[in-house]
Motif scaffolding. Structure first.
Motif, PDB file in Angstrom:
ATOM      1  N   GLY A  80       0.699  11.212   8.587  1.00 35.92           N
ATOM      2  CA  GLY A  80       1.088  10.527   6.996  1.00 35.92           C
ATOM      3  C   GLY A  80       2.767  10.366   7.182  1.00 35.92           C
ATOM      4  N   PHE A  81       3.344  10.223   8.565  1.00 28.84           N
ATOM      5  CA  PHE A  81       4.909  10.694   8.742  1.00 28.84           C
ATOM      6  C   PHE A  81       5.255   8.723   8.293  1.00 28.84           C
ATOM      7  CE2 PHE A  81       8.986   9.490  11.298  1.00 28.84           C
ATOM      8  CZ  PHE A  81       9.306  10.418  10.118  1.00 28.84           C
ATOM      9  N   TYR A  82       6.136   8.784   7.025  1.00 27.38           N
ATOM     10  CA  TYR A  82       6.870   7.535   6.360  1.00 27.38           C
ATOM     11  C   TYR A  82       8.605   7.244   7.071  1.00 27.38           C
ATOM     12  CZ  TYR A  82       6.966   3.574   3.711  1.00 27.38           C
ATOM     13  OH  TYR A  82       7.522   2.467   3.335  1.00 27.38           O
ATOM     14  N   LEU A  83       8.902   6.170   7.783  1.00 28.11           N
ATOM     15  CA  LEU A  83      10.139   6.291   7.640  1.00 28.11           C
ATOM     16  C   LEU A  83      10.887   4.721   6.086  1.00 28.11           C
ATOM     17  CD1 LEU A  83      10.619   6.196  11.358  1.00 28.11           C
ATOM     18  CD2 LEU A  83      11.594   7.882   9.433  1.00 28.11           C
ATOM     19  N   GLY A  84      10.807   5.140   5.164  1.00 31.83           N
ATOM     20  CA  GLY A  84      11.181   4.849   4.575  1.00 31.83           C
ATOM     21  C   GLY A  84      12.034   2.905   4.509  1.00 31.83           C
ATOM     22  N   HIS A  85      12.882   3.268   4.963  1.00 29.89           N
ATOM     23  CA  HIS A  85      13.634   2.229   5.529  1.00 29.89           C
ATOM     24  C   HIS A  85      14.215   2.329   6.783  1.00 29.89           C
ATOM     25  CE1 HIS A  85      14.180   0.804   1.669  1.00 29.89           C
ATOM     26  NE2 HIS A  85      14.009   2.552   0.686  1.00 29.89           N
ATOM     27  N   TRP A  86      14.378   1.361   7.423  1.00 29.72           N
ATOM     28  CA  TRP A  86      15.038   1.448   8.817  1.00 29.72           C
ATOM     29  C   TRP A  86      16.435   2.041   9.052  1.00 29.72           C
ATOM     30  CZ3 TRP A  86      17.486  -2.685  11.842  1.00 29.72           C
ATOM     31  CH2 TRP A  86      17.409  -3.600  11.345  1.00 29.72           C
ATOM     32  N   GLY A  87      16.679   2.423  10.436  1.00 30.95           N
ATOM     33  CA  GLY A  87      18.276   2.900  10.629  1.00 30.95           C
ATOM     34  C   GLY A  87      19.051   3.791  10.265  1.00 30.95           C
ATOM     35  N   ILE A 103      10.993   9.781   4.720  1.00 28.66           N
ATOM     36  CA  ILE A 103      12.215  10.188   5.477  1.00 28.66           C
ATOM     37  C   ILE A 103      13.324   9.203   5.263  1.00 28.66           C
ATOM     38  CG2 ILE A 103      14.122  11.171   7.139  1.00 28.66           C
ATOM     39  CD1 ILE A 103      12.459  12.826   8.150  1.00 28.66           C
ATOM     40  N   ALA A 104      14.186   9.224   4.288  1.00 27.88           N
ATOM     41  CA  ALA A 104      14.860   8.101   4.362  1.00 27.88           C
ATOM     42  C   ALA A 104      16.114   7.298   5.267  1.00 27.88           C
ATOM     43  CB  ALA A 104      15.484   8.038   2.488  1.00 27.88           C
ATOM     44  N   GLN A 105      16.757   6.796   4.494  1.00 28.90           N
ATOM     45  CA  GLN A 105      17.298   5.644   5.938  1.00 28.90           C
ATOM     46  C   GLN A 105      18.927   7.276   5.765  1.00 28.90           C
ATOM     47  OE1 GLN A 105      17.191   4.303   2.810  1.00 28.90           O
ATOM     48  NE2 GLN A 105      18.704   3.812   2.128  1.00 28.90           N
ATOM     49  N   GLY A 106      19.711   6.867   7.234  1.00 25.49           N
ATOM     50  CA  GLY A 106      21.240   7.244   6.730  1.00 25.49           C
ATOM     51  C   GLY A 106      20.646   9.245   6.941  1.00 25.49           C
TER      52      GLY A 106
END
Length: 148
Positions: A80-87, A103-106
């Motif tokens: 269920g891992f989720y990267l909210g935005h890329w980079g 986990i969000a960007q940066g």
């Protein structure tokens, strides 16, 4: 009760709210963060020194550079891992992340090599780490921490 769904299906369920077929999952890989998660999970599925393991590691390395994610297959990441935005996401390979985490960007999750917080972070289940957060050292977040 054990679920018949794969880690990839559980990761993509977090984004869509639906159980997707392999073809539907591949169609969603137009999104860079979902594409990276797909490749990361494929790489984690195979032994490092197998032919398929080496192939997926090469593909993963290409996409780490392309998308700006520095997340390694050795990192223990729950379903269920989720990267909210890329980079610009960096996660130490010794870090542990629980189930259903965002986990969000940066974000940087790094290791401290000395001092009272020497070590790496452990992120429990159902934790959201917001944009530009930096976790360095032996930090525990979340009420349901990983046991390993």
């Amino acid at each position: 009760m054990q679920s018949n769904h794969t880690s990839i299906q559980k990761d993509f369920y977090r984004e869509s709210g639906n159980w997707l077929s392999p073809l539907q999952i591949w169609a969603k890989c137009i999104n860079p963060n979902l594409h990276f998660i797909y490749i990361l999970r494929k790489t984690q599925h195979y032994r490092k020194n197998s032919v398929l393991g080496m192939f997926w590691r090469l593909v993963l390395r290409h996409h780490q550079i392309k998308y700006g994610f520095q997340i390694y297959p050795e990192t223990q990441i729950g379903e269920g891992f989720y990267l909210g935005h890329w980079g610009n996401v960096v996660i130490n390979p010794k870090a542990k992340i629980g189930k259903n985490c965002n986990i969000a960007q940066g974000v940087s999750i790094a290791q401290a090599n000395r001092g009272k917080n020497e070590g790496v972070s452990v992120i429990g289940d159902e934790v959201w780490i917001g944009p530009n957060a930096v976790l360095v050292g032996k930090i525990s977040i979340g009420s349901k921490l990983l046991k390993k």
